[in-house]
Scaffold this motif. Structure first.
Motif, mmCIF file in Angstrom:
data_model
loop_
_atom_site.group_PDB
_atom_site.id
_atom_site.type_symbol
_atom_site.label_atom_id
_atom_site.label_comp_id
_atom_site.label_asym_id
_atom_site.label_seq_id
_atom_site.Cartn_x
_atom_site.Cartn_y
_atom_site.Cartn_z
ATOM 1 N N ALA A 465 0.841 -1.276 -0.019
ATOM 2 C CA ALA A 465 -0.040 -0.108 0.047
ATOM 3 C C ALA A 465 0.751 1.300 -0.052
ATOM 4 O O ALA A 465 0.425 2.253 -0.566
ATOM 5 C CB ALA A 465 -0.958 -0.126 1.249
ATOM 6 N N ARG A 466 1.934 1.166 0.813
ATOM 7 C CA ARG A 466 2.774 2.640 0.798
ATOM 8 C C ARG A 466 4.163 2.390 0.281
ATOM 9 O O ARG A 466 4.793 3.468 0.223
ATOM 10 C CB ARG A 466 2.915 2.592 2.489
ATOM 11 N N GLY A 467 4.415 1.783 -0.533
ATOM 12 C CA GLY A 467 5.486 1.422 -1.156
ATOM 13 C C GLY A 467 6.736 0.726 -0.163
ATOM 14 O O GLY A 467 7.398 -0.287 -0.548
ATOM 15 N N GLN A 468 7.072 1.507 1.055
ATOM 16 C CA GLN A 468 7.783 0.962 1.882
ATOM 17 C C GLN A 468 6.977 1.364 3.324
ATOM 18 O O GLN A 468 6.271 2.454 3.523
ATOM 19 C CB GLN A 468 9.268 1.567 1.814
ATOM 20 N N ILE A 469 7.599 0.837 4.426
ATOM 21 C CA ILE A 469 7.287 1.247 5.901
ATOM 22 C C ILE A 469 8.575 1.311 6.511
ATOM 23 O O ILE A 469 9.348 0.508 6.121
ATOM 24 C CB ILE A 469 6.086 0.250 6.420
ATOM 25 N N ALA A 470 8.592 2.019 7.481
ATOM 26 C CA ALA A 470 9.500 2.091 8.585
ATOM 27 C C ALA A 470 9.326 1.170 9.612
ATOM 28 O O ALA A 470 8.447 0.926 10.217
ATOM 29 C CB ALA A 470 9.732 3.613 9.045
ATOM 30 N N VAL A 471 10.651 0.147 9.711
ATOM 31 C CA VAL A 471 10.629 -0.665 10.811
ATOM 32 C C VAL A 471 11.396 -0.591 11.538
ATOM 33 O O VAL A 471 12.883 -0.302 11.162
ATOM 34 C CB VAL A 471 10.609 -2.338 9.940
ATOM 35 N N ALA A 472 11.399 -0.494 12.915
ATOM 36 C CA ALA A 472 12.429 -0.174 13.971
ATOM 37 C C ALA A 472 13.033 -1.565 14.860
ATOM 38 O O ALA A 472 11.949 -2.261 15.241
ATOM 39 C CB ALA A 472 11.926 1.021 15.042
ATOM 40 N N TYR A 473 14.157 -1.538 14.950
ATOM 41 C CA TYR A 473 14.620 -2.666 15.748
ATOM 42 C C TYR A 473 15.358 -2.033 16.870
ATOM 43 O O TYR A 473 15.984 -1.017 16.789
ATOM 44 C CB TYR A 473 15.794 -3.557 14.774
ATOM 45 N N ALA A 474 14.909 -2.345 18.086
ATOM 46 C CA ALA A 474 15.401 -1.852 19.243
ATOM 47 C C ALA A 474 15.828 -2.818 20.299
ATOM 48 O O ALA A 474 15.387 -3.878 20.536
ATOM 49 C CB ALA A 474 14.077 -1.148 19.950
ATOM 50 N N VAL A 475 17.148 -2.467 20.938
ATOM 51 C CA VAL A 475 17.855 -3.271 21.900
ATOM 52 C C VAL A 475 17.425 -2.272 23.210
ATOM 53 O O VAL A 475 17.883 -1.153 23.291
ATOM 54 C CB VAL A 475 19.285 -3.421 21.650
ATOM 55 N N LEU A 476 16.734 -2.890 24.217
ATOM 56 C CA LEU A 476 16.304 -2.225 25.522
ATOM 57 C C LEU A 476 17.279 -2.349 26.603
ATOM 58 O O LEU A 476 18.069 -3.314 26.751
ATOM 59 C CB LEU A 476 14.964 -2.567 25.910
#
Length: 530
Positions: A465-476
């Motif tokens: 739908a959007r071409g791309q989406i932003a995906v975050a990888y987080a180390v807490l």
């Protein structure tokens, strides 16, 4: 460069050295502008004062006579009351309305430098922009002033418009006489458009008075070919140069009208097209896809031109729109650095699945990382040059964008044997989602400001739908709760909402090389989602 009319020479003083500029070409007769040129005066000149200039969903339309009178009145207030002198940077913030457009024109007519920002941008983002451009004046819609005030920018004088107080911009007394346009040089700075870079720190793209007219006299004149009876509309706000061109510069240059919509998503565009008989539409591929399902509910027979930019236009979307409407979407690629579209095609020349050919007045080629042209059919970096070129405001990244006189857009392209240019992918880490540019490192910086986050990486993933989406990888940090929604809310408080990751994945460690460099390609190919 010609003698400047600017009293405040900050913008010109912070241009890159001449040897870092791209080669500029003025091959068309209409691009040979006089040495003295005020683009606002040019855009407002010549059209019958009784013709419509701006429409809105509610309220009376503005004629060209109304627009000129209001621009002149604002310019008097700017110079006599607020103390704006030629060369001062003036921040402009608010929804897309005739008053925002009039403020932009008034700043330029008074010799100022317009710095138009998005109404969505947050205090931290606004503060960085004002620091980089040394902004001391701001004109802000009363409805958008809170975040600007919260930024607490030293020395910034904020003047609101649309309110009911005596010091409101629109309520201040001003002469009714015409305002004589400041005699700016054609290469005096007219605007600074900020775009996010892959490092996360915005880049100020500096454009001259002649540049504003050049994009109208190339893409608009030769590809779009507007008429005086056209009504323009679209989704991009004026803080994006895509919207500034499509909703202000192009219609005014042609003596046409624009419908300015504060809310311009797919659900608002279709009824607006039907009600106001819009004939020229500017929006992103995402919106064209989204509008397909509701096309039968609205009369869009007034449309004759549809323009797509901001992200790649898939051939399937082009064909679906054409089958339903009979309209050929004009695809194009532009860049904030170059102000607007420079590769495109219209009418029978359109080839679905390709971007097009260089717009008249522009040249383009595909080259390798060392600047050597690659054979047709092989992928490489898109390089362009023409009457407008990249000039970053005091930014070492100038050397990355301009190489051997060519502007390197950061896109991977293939040039077909017959000269058509086909998009392949972004060559850097910029995420393009629904037409918005999202710099992964900027979002990472915001996540890292949260007390629970130890490390973060943001990449783009393909999305239908959007071409791309932003995906975050987080180390807490040890003991922190894995609360994705809390992190998303925090990012939304720090950055414009469209930059917020659609997904947040918690990991124990980020993939890195032996030297500690983040391996983003490994994150892009991970199958896990949350």
């Amino acid at each position: 460069m010609h003698d400047s009319a600017h009293v405040d020479t900050f913008a010109r003083d912070h241009l890159p050295p001449p040897d870092q500029w791209p080669e500029l070409r003025f091959d068309l007769p209409e691009l040979r502008y006089p040495a003295r040129l005020n683009c606002a005066a040019e855009l407002l000149a010549g059209t019958d004062p009784g013709r419509p200039a701006f429409h809105t969903p509610a309220g009376p339309s503005w004629s060209y006579g109304d627009l000129r009178a209001r621009v002149d009145r604002l310019a008097h207030v700017l110079t006599r009351d607020l103390g704006v002198v030629p060369g001062n940077r003036v921040l402009l913030r608010g929804p897309t309305t005739p008053w925002l457009a009039a403020c932009w024109l008034a700043v330029l007519k008074a010799g100022g430098v317009a710095v138009t920002v998005l109404a969505q941008q947050r205090p931290h983002e606004l503060a960085v922009i004002c620091e980089m451009a040394l902004v001391r004046h701001a004109l802000c819609d009363i409805r958008s002033v809170d975040d600007l005030a919260k930024a607490e920018i030293p020395g910034l004088r904020i003047t609101t418009y649309g309110g009911d107080t005596p010091d409101d911009l629109l309520n201040r007394p001003a002469p009714s006489a015409p305002f004589p346009a400041v005699g700016t040089a054609a290469d005096d700075v007219a605007l600074i458009a900020f775009t996010s870079g892959t490092t996360g720190r915005p880049k100020g793209c500096v454009h001259f008075h002649r540049d504003v007219l050049a994009v109208a006299d190339t893409f608009s004149r030769h590809v779009l070919r507007p008429r005086e009876d056209d009504v323009f509309a679209g989704s991009p706000p004026l803080g994006f140069t895509f919207g500034l061109g499509g909703l202000v510069i192009f219609p005014l240059r042609a003596g046409a009208a624009a419908l300015l919509l504060e809310q311009a998503g797919p659900r608002q565009l279709l009824p607006a097209i039907a009600e106001h008989r819009v004939s020229v539409l500017f929006t992103a591929p995402t919106a064209y896809r989204a509008m397909l399902d509701d096309l039968d509910s609205y009369d869009v027979s007034s449309l004759r031109r549809c323009v797509s930019a901001g992200e790649n236009l898939p051939a399937a979307t082009w064909h679906a729109w054409h089958e339903r409407t009979g309209l050929r979407i004009i695809n194009g690629i532009g860049a904030t650095e170059l102000l607007h579209i420079f590769v495109s095609a219209a009418d029978e020349r359109i080839r679905p699945g390709t971007t097009g050919v260089p717009v008249p007045g522009w040249q383009a080629r595909v080259q390798d990382a060392d600047g050597r042209p690659v054979p047709d059919g092989e992928p490489g970096l898109l390089a362009v040059r023409g009457p407008v070129g990249c000039r970053y405001l005091a930014d070492p990244r100038q050397r990355e964008y301009v190489r051997d006189g060519w502007n390197i857009t950061g896109d991977t392209y293939v040039r077909e044997a017959d000269g058509w240019f086909r998009y392949v992918a972004r060559a850097d880490d910029m995420i393009i989602s629904a037409g918005y540019n999202i710099a992964g490192p900027e979002v990472e910086d915001a996540l890292l400001r949260h007390p629970s986050v130890l490390e973060a990486a943001v990449v783009g993933r393909p999305d239908e739908a959007r071409g791309q989406i932003a995906v975050a990888y987080a180390v807490l940090k040890e003991g922190a709760a894995r609360d994705a929604e809390a992190l998303r809310d925090f990012v939304k408080s720090e950055l414009a909402p469209y930059k917020c990751p659609r997904e947040i994945v918690f990991v124990d460690a980020l993939p890195r090389t032996a030297t500690g460099k983040l391996q983003r390609f490994r994150l892009r190919t991970r199958p896990d989602r949350q």
